[in-house]
Scaffold this motif. Structure first.
Motif, mmCIF file in Angstrom:
data_model
loop_
_atom_site.group_PDB
_atom_site.id
_atom_site.type_symbol
_atom_site.label_atom_id
_atom_site.label_comp_id
_atom_site.label_asym_id
_atom_site.label_seq_id
_atom_site.Cartn_x
_atom_site.Cartn_y
_atom_site.Cartn_z
ATOM 1 N N ASP A 121 0.822 -1.222 0.000
ATOM 2 C CA ASP A 121 0.000 0.000 0.000
ATOM 3 C C ASP A 121 0.850 1.263 0.000
ATOM 4 O OD1 ASP A 121 -2.265 -1.448 -0.079
ATOM 5 O OD2 ASP A 121 -2.655 -1.364 2.082
ATOM 6 N N THR A 122 1.880 1.276 0.853
ATOM 7 C CA THR A 122 2.713 2.490 0.902
ATOM 8 C C THR A 122 3.458 2.659 -0.418
ATOM 9 O OG1 THR A 122 4.482 1.235 1.989
ATOM 10 C CG2 THR A 122 3.005 2.512 3.422
ATOM 11 N N LEU A 123 3.876 1.546 -1.009
ATOM 12 C CA LEU A 123 4.574 1.653 -2.302
ATOM 13 C C LEU A 123 3.622 2.187 -3.376
ATOM 14 C CD1 LEU A 123 6.931 1.283 -4.219
ATOM 15 C CD2 LEU A 123 6.361 -1.139 -4.399
ATOM 16 N N LEU A 124 2.395 1.686 -3.391
ATOM 17 C CA LEU A 124 1.446 2.127 -4.419
ATOM 18 C C LEU A 124 1.062 3.594 -4.232
ATOM 19 C CD1 LEU A 124 -0.777 -1.038 -4.875
ATOM 20 C CD2 LEU A 124 0.913 -0.100 -6.458
ATOM 21 N N GLN A 125 1.000 4.028 -2.969
ATOM 22 C CA GLN A 125 0.720 5.447 -2.745
ATOM 23 C C GLN A 125 1.859 6.312 -3.294
ATOM 24 O OE1 GLN A 125 0.111 5.694 1.487
ATOM 25 N NE2 GLN A 125 -1.812 4.564 1.305
ATOM 26 N N SER A 126 3.091 5.879 -3.036
ATOM 27 C CA SER A 126 4.211 6.693 -3.515
ATOM 28 C C SER A 126 4.337 6.592 -5.033
ATOM 29 C CB SER A 126 5.512 6.318 -2.811
ATOM 30 O OG SER A 126 5.967 5.084 -3.251
ATOM 31 N N LEU A 127 3.934 5.452 -5.593
ATOM 32 C CA LEU A 127 3.937 5.303 -7.063
ATOM 33 C C LEU A 127 2.986 6.346 -7.672
ATOM 34 C CD1 LEU A 127 3.914 1.996 -8.991
ATOM 35 C CD2 LEU A 127 1.984 3.482 -9.369
ATOM 36 N N ALA A 128 1.777 6.443 -7.089
ATOM 37 C CA ALA A 128 0.786 7.390 -7.623
ATOM 38 C C ALA A 128 1.233 8.842 -7.413
ATOM 39 C CB ALA A 128 -0.566 7.150 -6.959
ATOM 40 N N ALA A 129 1.987 9.076 -6.345
ATOM 41 C CA ALA A 129 2.422 10.449 -6.066
ATOM 42 C C ALA A 129 3.641 10.843 -6.907
ATOM 43 C CB ALA A 129 2.754 10.574 -4.573
#
Ligand SMILES: O=C(O)CCC(=O)C(=O)O
Ligand SMILES: [Fe+2]
Length: 349
Positions: A121-129
């Protein structure tokens, strides 16, 4: 490579390498060849449906398939001599042999900061950001390389193609392919890139597909040309997790379309997704997800492809024939199988 090719260690392929998954480009069909009778029984009808109707057309296909079987028999010895000879290759950008963080897009470096790598989840959030997108189930795109690095890599690939008399085709689908292993990029460029960055991503986002146990890879460049080779037919890759990284921007079209997963073809909920190709950005997906490249309608597109492999997955079942692998030793450029024993540490190291 697997790194073994860099280190010239023994490698293995499944015996299906020699006579299965042969692509007949003209009729858009993958075939296998044991003998003339089996070939006729298994494929004459499907070929006819695809327009191969006369005896002459059929015998041309048969000759092409037999020639491909012969090519595959000598594939690994040819690869080895090309690989050894190409050690003499003189790079126009010698610095690219050695991986450097300056090749990476700042957004990728931000995405890969330790605080973002706690879980998926944290990786996907940073991917989107950081300029990335989730396009569908386990289909991601995000920036990786700087434009400057992409340009240097294309120049190097072009120079390599012009200055080497012989090179091995990475597969039968794209005759413009160049093996980055044969070019000498496996050991000090690809291995650190995969080990220090890509594997961190696969571990979090593809753990159910061997992403936590990647221990070898194959990497090559593909080139599409509006007139000669505009598109790529539907297929799946010989890996666990695949990446396609676009290296230029002077083209139109060429989206990568992802569809069902091999073995789950009946999954009607699986919506196909078409992902736009952008210079310096990668598309990351399960290797066994069927995909194809839409035609480019203008210009030329060059992508770098990485197929990451996990011996713990493929030792159980060869993705290309769907059987327990019938393992055969080859001197170089194996397909990521190990003989019984697991690799104790990542052989990409
Ligand atoms: O053209 C692309 O972006 C993908 C190529 C590909 O799927 C392959 O070479 O296996
Ligand atoms: Fe592919």
């Amino acid at each position: 490579m697997s790194q073994s090719s860099a280190a010239l260690r023994t490698e293995y392929v499944c015996s299906c390498f020699f006579n299965r998954q042969i692509f007949i480009k003209k009729y858009g069909l993958h075939v296998s060849y044991d003998n003339d009778t089996q070939f006729e029984d298994d494929f004459r009808q499907s070929l006819r449906f695809r327009g191969c109707s006369t005896d002459k057309q059929y015998s041309d296909v048969l000759s092409q398939v037999k020639a491909e079987v012969e090519r595959r028999k000598s594939y690994h010895s040819t690869f080895l001599s090309n690989y050894l000879r190409n050690r003499e290759y003189r790079y126009i950008h010698p610095e690219i042999i050695q991986f450097q963080t300056s090749y990476l897009d700042q957004r990728f470096l931000d995405m890969m900061q330790e605080k973002n790598l706690q879980n998926a989840d944290t990786l996907l959030q940073s991917l989107a950001a950081n300029g990335g997108f989730v396009h569908g189930q386990q289909v991601y795109s995000f920036p990786i390389f700087t434009k400057n690095f992409c340009t240097q890599l294309i120049e190097e690939i072009t120079n390599f193609k012009q200055s080497t008399q012989e090179r091995s085709l990475p597969n039968t689908m794209n005759f413009e392919g160049v093996s980055l292993d044969e070019m000498g990029l496996s050991y000090t460029f690809l291995t650190p890139l995969i080990k220090n960055y890509f594997q961190t991503i696969t571990k979090l986002l593809f753990s159910n597909w061997g992403g936590g146990a990647i221990d070898s890879f194959k990497s090559f460049a593909v080139r599409y040309d509006k007139d000669k080779h505009p598109s790529l037919s539907k297929h799946f890759d010989n890996g666990e997790v695949s990446m396609s990284i676009c290296l230029n921007s002077e083209f139109e079209g060429g989206d990568l379309q992802l569809e069902q997963v091999l073995g789950q073809e009946e999954d009607l909920d699986m919506e196909p997704v078409a992902v736009n190709q952008q210079m310096g950005h990668c598309i990351m997906h399960r290797s066994r997800q069927f995909h194809f490249a839409h035609p480019i309608t203008n210009g030329v597109r060059t992508n770098m492809i990485v197929w990451m492999r996990s011996s713990s997955i493929r030792n159980e079942m060869c993705p290309m024939c769907g059987q327990r692998p019938d393992i055969q030793e080859v001197p170089i450029a194996g397909d990521g199988f190990t003989l019984g024993q697991e690799r104790t540490s990542c052989s990409c190291s």
